[in-house]
Design an enzyme around this catalytic site. Structure first.
Site, short mmCIF file in Angstrom:
data_model
loop_
_atom_site.label_atom_id
_atom_site.label_comp_id
_atom_site.label_asym_id
_atom_site.label_seq_id
_atom_site.Cartn_x
_atom_site.Cartn_y
_atom_site.Cartn_z
N GLU A 1 0.82 -1.22 0.00
CA GLU A 1 0.00 0.00 0.00
C GLU A 1 0.85 1.27 0.00
O GLU A 1 0.42 2.31 -0.50
CB GLU A 1 -0.96 0.02 1.20
CG GLU A 1 -2.10 -1.00 1.10
CD GLU A 1 -1.72 -2.33 1.73
OE1 GLU A 1 -0.52 -2.56 2.02
OE2 GLU A 1 -2.63 -3.17 1.93
N PHE B 1 -11.05 -7.20 14.44
CA PHE B 1 -10.01 -7.65 13.53
C PHE B 1 -9.73 -6.57 12.48
O PHE B 1 -10.65 -6.05 11.86
CB PHE B 1 -10.45 -8.95 12.84
CG PHE B 1 -9.44 -9.45 11.83
CD1 PHE B 1 -8.18 -9.86 12.23
CD2 PHE B 1 -9.74 -9.48 10.48
CE1 PHE B 1 -7.24 -10.28 11.31
CE2 PHE B 1 -8.82 -9.91 9.55
CZ PHE B 1 -7.56 -10.31 9.96
N GLN B 2 -8.47 -6.25 12.31
CA GLN B 2 -8.01 -5.22 11.37
C GLN B 2 -8.65 -3.86 11.62
O GLN B 2 -8.86 -3.09 10.69
CB GLN B 2 -8.21 -5.67 9.92
CG GLN B 2 -7.30 -6.85 9.56
CD GLN B 2 -7.19 -7.11 8.06
OE1 GLN B 2 -8.13 -6.86 7.32
NE2 GLN B 2 -6.03 -7.62 7.63
N LYS C 1 -17.54 -0.56 6.79
CA LYS C 1 -18.03 -1.57 5.87
C LYS C 1 -19.54 -1.46 5.67
O LYS C 1 -20.05 -1.57 4.55
CB LYS C 1 -17.65 -2.96 6.39
CG LYS C 1 -17.82 -4.07 5.38
CD LYS C 1 -17.16 -5.35 5.85
CE LYS C 1 -17.24 -6.42 4.75
NZ LYS C 1 -16.59 -7.68 5.16
N MET D 1 24.45 8.97 0.84
CA MET D 1 24.41 10.24 1.56
C MET D 1 24.76 10.02 3.03
O MET D 1 25.42 10.86 3.65
CB MET D 1 23.02 10.89 1.41
CG MET D 1 22.97 12.32 1.89
SD MET D 1 24.13 13.39 1.03
CE MET D 1 23.12 14.02 -0.32
#
Lengths: 168, 572
Positions: free
Chosen positions: B50, B112-113, B162, B473
């Site tokens: 993502e 959950f999640q 949802k 760097m």
């Protein structure tokens, strides 16, 4: 030079608005002295008074950042002549012997007795921050058992303040 | 009034906002939205992580000027967006992130999640929303796009439960028009401000324009260029300002700041007036604040007034969009020439050219700066998307960006791993444009999984991996400031050619300068994506360099060629 600056904001009355203001002040390291929020006279709006310790430029930056929040309707930086009032409730240890002296102090500060017990009383006092600070200082020798302060609620004056001033 | 599910409303609103492509990754809490996507006129790019999706939406937005859209599920899907949102926030990219959320009845139960993603992203979005009812969705989405685009652009996140995706509601586009925009009308410069600016300009003998990203975001390129020409004022660019104005123009100085060219920083230190347009005096631009441009009066023009007097105190702050402010100035300013100042700047520039790495013989060593210079010569019209580190600074120094939006790079946040996914988004936004990734071996490995996305999408990306075997760097700072104690900066890499081939790309390797042109020609002839690994000098440094906390004119310069010859430092 830093000093107290009073900022008045109208916010949309929706969840999370206070979060955004608090998170903004934390992230930008603005030093909050007090923050009060209550329903505004306009429906669907909350009225917030924010007192910050900042330089003049710093206070303007707080305003500029608040203006960027989507759910802030309007923001004003109040001037020193504008109105700002704190409310405090103080429970003072005070038996019958000390009572006349405490009540006399209360009268000087135009404070009201809102609860009375045998060995204590609760005084309610409103005024600008300095007045409330002093009120608390003069009560302290008697024994402050509990103290609650509201933080400032503020409003701009419509006109130039009178030369003599109206006592706070 | 049609009744639609929340999921259908989502895609309908996106399509009406002009979205043709979204970048995302499905999951449980966003499944109703993905189900409705099948019937929507929107192409979905399936990413491999993502974070990549967020950078793709960012690259898409920066390449096109449109709003980029990223979609993710709840919990880990949403938290993986964090780096990409912060990147977009710091560089003012208009972005809308759509995340699924657990059902509203489960909110706050550690389901959950479930993650409080509006809480997590509060400080790194311009605004965010939690939507629990389908009927609120259209209004929120329309406002989200308006906020993302409006004023100083930025990312906006819309978290949709949802059940809000599944429920049905009447869809009324017109009634859902954003209502809070009138609170923030585009600021207009006052006549007094313009007059004061004109008076300051009239008195200035050694003015410099500081050109920032705001010129591109505000569509002010033409008017700023005409103004600079009319007033004969040279311009220096911030990193994100590169390409905002043409780089080969006679008034172009180059990049300012920590790795800006010596003459640019010297010009700023000698200037008697700085006209800052759509830039924010970042610490990488100013160096030590107390000695920054000590002789200059400063005018700051920006659409975001919270930037005024943040780092640098200015004499005049003009709140407005760069285009209308500079138009106002141009309308009234009397044209003039500044031959003495221009002669002084030419003299400053002359001294630098002998130290320029372009003047160095290569002795068979492949310098990264040579690679980038040659890439520019071979592909001057390309859009370049860089990662973060040494190669990014060499790109800024040696690629002359003529066109707007021809450089896409993570400036404010300095996000390694940005280049490949952002380039994918840029290529998606501009399919006919040649897009080059320029990345180091470190940053490229952070998001190299998105090679597969490029293959799946059939995008003709050209990828240059500048491999010096170090986090370059970091190594450079360790060399200069930490006694060459190379803690965790040597980095091993896979065989990039084999890696690319495993993903289905065509890949090449280059070890010497003579091979560059042929490899680039072959890479450009490939139909799909192609990659070139450049094995470059391992311990080269970016010069000049203003050490952190030093004044702009206290630069570490590249040793002159004669010094290099004596010490043998160039014969590695």
């Amino acid at each position: 030079m830093t000093e107290s600056h009073c900022i008045l904001a109208l916010l949309d009355d929706e969840p999370g608005v206070l979060d955004r203001v608090a998170a903004l002040c934390r992230r930008r390291a603005f030093n909050i002295q007090s923050l009060t929020v209550s329903p505004a006279s306009e429906p669907g709006a909350s009225r917030m008074t924010l007192v910050v310790e900042a330089t003049e430029i710093g206070a303007r930056r707080v305003v500029a950042h608040l203006e960027k929040l989507v759910n802030v309707q309007s923001v004003d930086l109040l001037q020193s002549g504008d109105l700002a009032r704190d409310l405090c409730l103080a429970r003072v240890a005070c038996g019958p012997a000390a009572r006349p002296a405490v009540l006399q102090l209360a009268e000087v500060f135009r404070a009201r007795v809102v609860d009375l017990a045998a060995d204590s009383l609760v005084l309610e006092c409103t005024g600008n921050r300095t007045k409330v600070d002093r009120f608390i200082e003069v009560l302290r020798p008697y024994g402050l058992l509990d103290l609650g302060r509201s933080g400032a609620v503020a409003m701009a004056r419509n006109s130039e303040p009178l030369a003599l001033g109206i006592p706070a | 009034m049609p009744e639609l599910t929340g999921a259908q409303i989502l895609w309908e609103c996106l399509a009406r906002e002009g979205v043709d492509t979204v970048f995302g990754y499905p999951g449980g809490a966003i499944l109703p939205a993905y189900d409705a996507l099948v019937d929507a006129p929107i192409h979905h790019v399936l990413v491999r992580h993502e974070q990549g999706a967020c950078h793709m939406a960012d690259g898409y937005a920066r390449a096109s000027g449109r709003v980029g859209v990223v979609v993710a599920t709840s919990g880990p899907g949403a938290t993986n967006l964090v780096t990409g949102l912060a990147t977009a926030m710091l560089d003012s990219t208009p972005l809308v992130a759509i995340t699924g959320q657990v059902g509203s009845g489960l909110l706050g139960t550690d389901a959950f999640q479930e993650v409080d993603v509006t809480g997590v992203t509060l400080p790194i979005t311009k605004h965010n929303y939690l939507v629990t009812r389908a009927e609120d969705l259209a209004g929120v989405l329309r406002e989200a796009f308006a906020v993302a685009r409006g004023g100083r652009p930025g990312p906006v996140l819309v978290d949709i439960t949802k059940d809000a995706q599944q429920a049905r509601a009447a869809f009324d586009w017109d009634a859902a028009a954003p209502k809070r925009q009138h609170r923030r009308p585009t600021p207009q410069a006052s006549i007094a401000d313009l007059d004061q600016a004109l008076a300051m300009l009239a008195q200035a003998e050694r003015p410099v324009i500081l050109a920032g990203h705001g010129i591109t975001l505000g569509g002010a390129r033409d008017v700023v260029q005409r103004f600079a020409e009319s007033q004969d004022i040279p311009y220096a660019c911030t990193l994100l300002g590169l390409g905002a104005l043409p780089a080969t123009h006679e008034l172009a100085l180059g990049m300012m700041g920590m790795h800006g060219e010596a003459w640019v920083n010297q010009a700023i230190q000698e200037a008697d007036l700085l006209l800052a347009l759509g830039m924010r005096f970042d610490d990488r631009v100013t160096g030590k604040l107390s000695s920054y441009a000590p002789k200059a009066k400063k005018i700051h023009v920006d659409i975001d007034r919270s930037e005024f007097n943040k780092n640098v105190s200015v004499d005049l702050a003009i709140h407005g969009d760069v285009q209308s402010v500079v138009e106002g100035l141009l309308a009234q300013a009397t044209p003039r020439e500044r031959p003495d100042w221009r002669a002084r700047l030419r003299a400053l520039r002359g001294d630098a050219s002998v130290r320029d790495i372009q003047s160095l013989p290569d002795h068979g060593v492949l310098y990264a700066a040579h690679v980038i210079h040659d890439l520019w010569r071979l592909c001057p019209e390309a859009t370049v998307v860089t990662d973060v580190g040494q190669h990014q600074m060499w790109e800024a120094q040696y690629w002359r960006h003529e066109g707007e939006r021809s450089l896409i790079t993570s400036g404010g946040l300095g996000t390694m791993g940005f280049a490949l996914p952002a380039a994918l988004g840029a290529q998606k936004a501009r399919p006919d444009q040649e897009v080059w990734v320029v990345a180091g071996d470190g940053g490229f490995q952070m998001t190299s999984c998105e090679l597969m996305t490029a293959v799946q999408e059939g995008l003709p990306l050209r990828i240059a991996v500048i491999n010096n075997g170090f986090l370059g760097m970091v190594r450079q700072w360790q060399e200069f400031f930490y006694e060459r104690r190379y803690a965790a900066s040597p980095i091993q890499s896979p065989d990039f050619v084999k890696l690319a081939e495993a993903y289905g790309l065509t890949a090449f390797r280059v070890d010497s300068r003579g091979q560059i042109a042929e490899a680039v020609a072959k890479a450009r002839a490939v139909t799909g994506p192609s990659l070139i690994e450049f094995r470059v000098q391992q311990e080269d440094s970016v010069f000049p360099m203003v050490p952190a906390g030093a004044a702009l004119d206290e630069m570490i310069r590249r040793p002159a060629p004669s010094v290099l010859a004596e010490t043998g430092a160039d014969t590695a």
